[in-house]
Design a protein around this motif. Structure first.
Motif, PDB file in Angstrom:
ATOM      1  N   ILE A 149      17.741 -14.059   7.719  1.00 34.46           N
ATOM      2  CA  ILE A 149      17.399 -14.045   6.599  1.00 34.46           C
ATOM      3  C   ILE A 149      18.145 -13.699   5.696  1.00 34.46           C
ATOM      4  O   ILE A 149      18.470 -15.308   4.228  1.00 34.46           O
ATOM      5  CB  ILE A 149      16.564 -12.396   6.427  1.00 34.46           C
ATOM      6  CG1 ILE A 149      15.426 -12.376   7.798  1.00 34.46           C
ATOM      7  CG2 ILE A 149      15.732 -11.927   4.748  1.00 34.46           C
ATOM      8  CD1 ILE A 149      14.463 -10.812   7.693  1.00 34.46           C
ATOM      9  N   ILE A 150      19.264 -13.306   5.263  1.00 33.16           N
ATOM     10  CA  ILE A 150      20.808 -13.023   4.468  1.00 33.16           C
ATOM     11  C   ILE A 150      21.055 -15.034   4.314  1.00 33.16           C
ATOM     12  O   ILE A 150      21.064 -15.138   2.978  1.00 33.16           O
ATOM     13  CB  ILE A 150      21.863 -12.872   4.515  1.00 33.16           C
ATOM     14  CG1 ILE A 150      21.549 -11.092   4.861  1.00 33.16           C
ATOM     15  CG2 ILE A 150      22.762 -13.188   3.787  1.00 33.16           C
ATOM     16  CD1 ILE A 150      22.903 -10.821   5.520  1.00 33.16           C
ATOM     17  N   LYS A 151      20.975 -15.966   5.249  1.00 31.62           N
ATOM     18  CA  LYS A 151      21.553 -16.998   5.163  1.00 31.62           C
ATOM     19  C   LYS A 151      20.164 -18.409   4.189  1.00 31.62           C
ATOM     20  O   LYS A 151      20.302 -18.438   3.129  1.00 31.62           O
ATOM     21  CB  LYS A 151      21.860 -17.969   6.686  1.00 31.62           C
ATOM     22  CG  LYS A 151      22.069 -19.141   6.410  1.00 31.62           C
ATOM     23  CD  LYS A 151      22.227 -19.758   7.817  1.00 31.62           C
ATOM     24  CE  LYS A 151      22.715 -21.514   7.292  1.00 31.62           C
ATOM     25  NZ  LYS A 151      23.013 -21.837   8.681  1.00 31.62           N
ATOM     26  N   ASN A 152      19.281 -18.298   5.334  1.00 33.59           N
ATOM     27  CA  ASN A 152      18.039 -18.444   4.164  1.00 33.59           C
ATOM     28  C   ASN A 152      17.756 -17.756   2.567  1.00 33.59           C
ATOM     29  O   ASN A 152      17.591 -18.511   1.546  1.00 33.59           O
ATOM     30  CB  ASN A 152      16.593 -17.822   4.996  1.00 33.59           C
ATOM     31  CG  ASN A 152      16.217 -19.018   5.987  1.00 33.59           C
ATOM     32  OD1 ASN A 152      17.399 -20.397   6.607  1.00 33.59           O
ATOM     33  ND2 ASN A 152      15.910 -18.103   6.868  1.00 33.59           N
ATOM     34  N   CYS A 153      17.593 -16.984   2.170  1.00 31.09           N
ATOM     35  CA  CYS A 153      18.191 -16.398   0.803  1.00 31.09           C
ATOM     36  C   CYS A 153      18.580 -16.988  -0.378  1.00 31.09           C
ATOM     37  O   CYS A 153      18.607 -17.049  -0.933  1.00 31.09           O
ATOM     38  CB  CYS A 153      17.778 -14.775   0.973  1.00 31.09           C
ATOM     39  SG  CYS A 153      16.119 -13.813   1.162  1.00 31.09           S
ATOM     40  N   CYS A 154      20.039 -16.725   0.545  1.00 28.66           N
ATOM     41  CA  CYS A 154      21.168 -17.377   0.182  1.00 28.66           C
ATOM     42  C   CYS A 154      20.591 -18.734  -0.862  1.00 28.66           C
ATOM     43  O   CYS A 154      21.045 -19.546  -1.782  1.00 28.66           O
ATOM     44  CB  CYS A 154      22.723 -17.061   0.373  1.00 28.66           C
ATOM     45  SG  CYS A 154      22.955 -16.049   0.516  1.00 28.66           S
ATOM     46  N   ILE A 155      20.476 -19.725   0.052  1.00 25.07           N
ATOM     47  CA  ILE A 155      20.016 -21.161   0.105  1.00 25.07           C
ATOM     48  C   ILE A 155      18.611 -21.545  -1.038  1.00 25.07           C
ATOM     49  O   ILE A 155      18.629 -22.300  -2.048  1.00 25.07           O
ATOM     50  CB  ILE A 155      19.218 -22.120   1.761  1.00 25.07           C
ATOM     51  CG1 ILE A 155      20.562 -22.004   2.750  1.00 25.07           C
ATOM     52  CG2 ILE A 155      18.612 -23.160   0.886  1.00 25.07           C
ATOM     53  CD1 ILE A 155      20.490 -22.298   3.719  1.00 25.07           C
ATOM     54  N   SER A 156      17.944 -20.006  -0.784  1.00 20.67           N
ATOM     55  CA  SER A 156      16.665 -20.390  -2.078  1.00 20.67           C
ATOM     56  C   SER A 156      16.994 -20.145  -3.120  1.00 20.67           C
ATOM     57  O   SER A 156      16.504 -21.001  -4.269  1.00 20.67           O
ATOM     58  CB  SER A 156      15.988 -19.652  -1.533  1.00 20.67           C
ATOM     59  OG  SER A 156      15.272 -19.760  -0.224  1.00 20.67           O
TER      60      SER A 156
ATOM     61  N   PHE B 183      27.780 -16.004   1.067  1.00 21.19           N
ATOM     62  CA  PHE B 183      28.036 -15.200   1.916  1.00 21.19           C
ATOM     63  C   PHE B 183      28.602 -15.140   3.584  1.00 21.19           C
ATOM     64  O   PHE B 183      29.469 -16.560   3.303  1.00 21.19           O
ATOM     65  CB  PHE B 183      26.180 -14.921   3.229  1.00 21.19           C
ATOM     66  CG  PHE B 183      26.114 -15.526   4.497  1.00 21.19           C
ATOM     67  CD1 PHE B 183      25.928 -14.790   5.727  1.00 21.19           C
ATOM     68  CD2 PHE B 183      25.284 -16.507   4.200  1.00 21.19           C
ATOM     69  CE1 PHE B 183      26.255 -16.393   6.507  1.00 21.19           C
ATOM     70  CE2 PHE B 183      24.634 -17.650   5.210  1.00 21.19           C
ATOM     71  CZ  PHE B 183      25.415 -17.049   6.224  1.00 21.19           C
ATOM     72  N   LYS B 184      28.899 -13.758   3.182  1.00 20.35           N
ATOM     73  CA  LYS B 184      30.312 -13.683   3.668  1.00 20.35           C
ATOM     74  C   LYS B 184      30.295 -12.709   5.440  1.00 20.35           C
ATOM     75  O   LYS B 184      29.581 -11.314   5.189  1.00 20.35           O
ATOM     76  CB  LYS B 184      31.638 -13.526   3.247  1.00 20.35           C
ATOM     77  CG  LYS B 184      33.088 -13.145   4.127  1.00 20.35           C
ATOM     78  CD  LYS B 184      33.524 -14.355   5.085  1.00 20.35           C
ATOM     79  CE  LYS B 184      34.328 -13.696   5.838  1.00 20.35           C
ATOM     80  NZ  LYS B 184      35.177 -14.922   6.825  1.00 20.35           N
TER      81      LYS B 184
ATOM     82  N   CYS C 105      31.386 -22.527   0.784  1.00 22.37           N
ATOM     83  CA  CYS C 105      29.635 -22.648   1.837  1.00 22.37           C
ATOM     84  C   CYS C 105      29.796 -23.684   2.545  1.00 22.37           C
ATOM     85  O   CYS C 105      29.996 -25.117   1.776  1.00 22.37           O
ATOM     86  CB  CYS C 105      28.426 -22.893   0.752  1.00 22.37           C
ATOM     87  SG  CYS C 105      27.157 -23.717   1.579  1.00 22.37           S
ATOM     88  N   GLU C 106      29.998 -24.597   3.943  1.00 17.13           N
ATOM     89  CA  GLU C 106      29.720 -25.825   4.349  1.00 17.13           C
ATOM     90  C   GLU C 106      28.794 -27.093   3.949  1.00 17.13           C
ATOM     91  O   GLU C 106      29.098 -27.969   3.981  1.00 17.13           O
ATOM     92  CB  GLU C 106      30.460 -25.120   5.874  1.00 17.13           C
ATOM     93  CG  GLU C 106      31.490 -24.800   6.032  1.00 17.13           C
ATOM     94  CD  GLU C 106      31.858 -24.871   7.348  1.00 17.13           C
ATOM     95  OE1 GLU C 106      31.484 -25.059   8.129  1.00 17.13           O
ATOM     96  OE2 GLU C 106      33.519 -24.720   7.126  1.00 17.13           O
TER      97      GLU C 106
ATOM     98  N   GLY D  75      31.743 -25.533  -1.703  1.00 12.90           N
ATOM     99  CA  GLY D  75      32.066 -25.214  -2.283  1.00 12.90           C
ATOM    100  C   GLY D  75      33.100 -23.662  -2.101  1.00 12.90           C
ATOM    101  O   GLY D  75      31.554 -23.501  -1.427  1.00 12.90           O
ATOM    102  N   TRP D  76      33.448 -23.331  -2.582  1.00  5.66           N
ATOM    103  CA  TRP D  76      34.008 -21.487  -2.696  1.00  5.66           C
ATOM    104  C   TRP D  76      32.461 -20.873  -3.854  1.00  5.66           C
ATOM    105  O   TRP D  76      32.462 -21.399  -4.193  1.00  5.66           O
ATOM    106  CB  TRP D  76      35.282 -21.922  -3.174  1.00  5.66           C
ATOM    107  CG  TRP D  76      36.353 -22.159  -2.021  1.00  5.66           C
ATOM    108  CD1 TRP D  76      36.881 -23.446  -2.333  1.00  5.66           C
ATOM    109  CD2 TRP D  76      36.544 -21.669  -1.105  1.00  5.66           C
ATOM    110  NE1 TRP D  76      37.624 -23.721  -1.274  1.00  5.66           N
ATOM    111  CE2 TRP D  76      37.973 -22.361  -0.756  1.00  5.66           C
ATOM    112  CE3 TRP D  76      36.318 -20.079  -0.394  1.00  5.66           C
ATOM    113  CZ2 TRP D  76      38.491 -21.902   0.474  1.00  5.66           C
ATOM    114  CZ3 TRP D  76      36.862 -19.861   0.337  1.00  5.66           C
ATOM    115  CH2 TRP D  76      38.143 -20.712   0.565  1.00  5.66           C
ATOM    116  N   LYS D  77      32.212 -19.860  -3.146  1.00  8.26           N
ATOM    117  CA  LYS D  77      31.673 -18.829  -4.011  1.00  8.26           C
ATOM    118  C   LYS D  77      32.192 -17.878  -4.272  1.00  8.26           C
ATOM    119  O   LYS D  77      32.588 -17.301  -3.353  1.00  8.26           O
ATOM    120  CB  LYS D  77      30.506 -19.090  -3.083  1.00  8.26           C
ATOM    121  CG  LYS D  77      29.882 -20.502  -2.839  1.00  8.26           C
ATOM    122  CD  LYS D  77      29.054 -21.454  -3.534  1.00  8.26           C
ATOM    123  CE  LYS D  77      28.915 -21.986  -2.625  1.00  8.26           C
ATOM    124  NZ  LYS D  77      28.416 -23.924  -4.046  1.00  8.26           N
TER     125      LYS D  77
END
Length: 257
Positions: free
Chosen positions: A44-51, A63-64, A84-85, A91-93
């Motif tokens: 969920i965290i990953k998908n929210c970041c992508i969105s 996210f880390k 983020c790969e 790139g770096w976030k």
């Protein structure tokens, strides 16, 4: 302690990314939650970041995941950056979500280790350094493994129990898994009124999906008992003791999809 559905957790994570200032100095604590890429919370965290990134090309987040309470935490707090790969947002976030898996130690933690972890979650401080306010801390409280209680957390910690319903989990899984795999699993969970954490069912579904592809099968009922047992045993044997392997296989054989 409030229970969280998938939708509610998605809303909280999205709010953390959009209104990070609102969570300054605060920690979201997930009670006995599961860390790692296999967990629903992680996904969920990953998908929210992508969105979020798709909608904010000039203000990227990521996210880390912090795996243990060691120099990794101090290093991240110092740099406050994570790469983020993904090719579409590589790139770096420098802002986003920090997910602490709550695994303080692989052994019983010393009192000092536990105190250091609680200080980090309660104050965002570790080894004299403070987490940047551009990052929201979401921490898992692993009470199954460590002597942790609610009164150990400060007023700046918001405690939740992530507990989606079977119906919501099944809906969430629809675009991640073919119905011919998901439908009999959901039917079994409901008929047997299973109390096994959906985290383990999530792992089971993913493993069975891979097994069908590997054997070029169309349905779960085509799996022999040996294939079925080897598939699920390989991914669940060290995670849960009472998973109903035989009962599930028999149910699928009697209810072919």
């Amino acid at each position: 302690m409030k229970s969280l559905s998938i939708r509610q957790f998605q809303e909280i994570v999205s709010d953390c990314l959009t209104n990070s200032g609102k969570y300054k100095g605060k920690s979201i604590v997930l009670w006995d939650s599961h860390p790692g890429p296999e967990s629903i919370e992680y996904q969920i965290i990953k998908n929210c970041c992508i969105s979020y990134n798709k909608a904010h090309g000039d203000n990227q987040v990521w996210f880390k995941e912090l795996l243990t309470m060691d120099s990794e935490v101090s290093y991240f707090v110092t740099t406050s950056k994570v790469v983020c790969e993904r090719k579409d947002m590589y790139g770096w976030k420098s802002r986003g979500i920090v997910l602490d898996d709550g695994m303080i130690s692989f052994l019983a933690p010393a009192e000092e280790e536990l105190s250091q972890w609680l200080r980090w979650v309660n104050t965002h401080e570790v080894q004299g350094k403070t987490l940047s306010t551009d990052w929201t801390l979401i921490a898992c409280a692993q009470t199954r493994n460590f002597a942790i209680s609610e009164n150990m957390f400060s007023e700046d910690c918001i405690l939740f129990e992530f507990k989606p319903s079977v119906e919501e989990w099944a809906e969430w899984m629809k675009d991640k898994c073919d119905e011919k795999i998901l439908k009999p699993i959901v039917a079994f969970i409901k008929e047997k009124d299973s109390t096994i954490d959906l985290f383990y069912w999530n792992i089971a579904v993913d493993a069975l999906k891979r097994e069908l592809v590997h054997n070029d099968y169309e349905t779960l009922s085509q799996l022999s008992h040996e294939e079925f047992d080897s598939c699920l045993g390989g991914v669940l044997a060290f995670k849960i003791e009472d998973f109903p392997y035989d009962e599930l296989w028999e149910f699928i054989q009697n209810n072919p999809s």
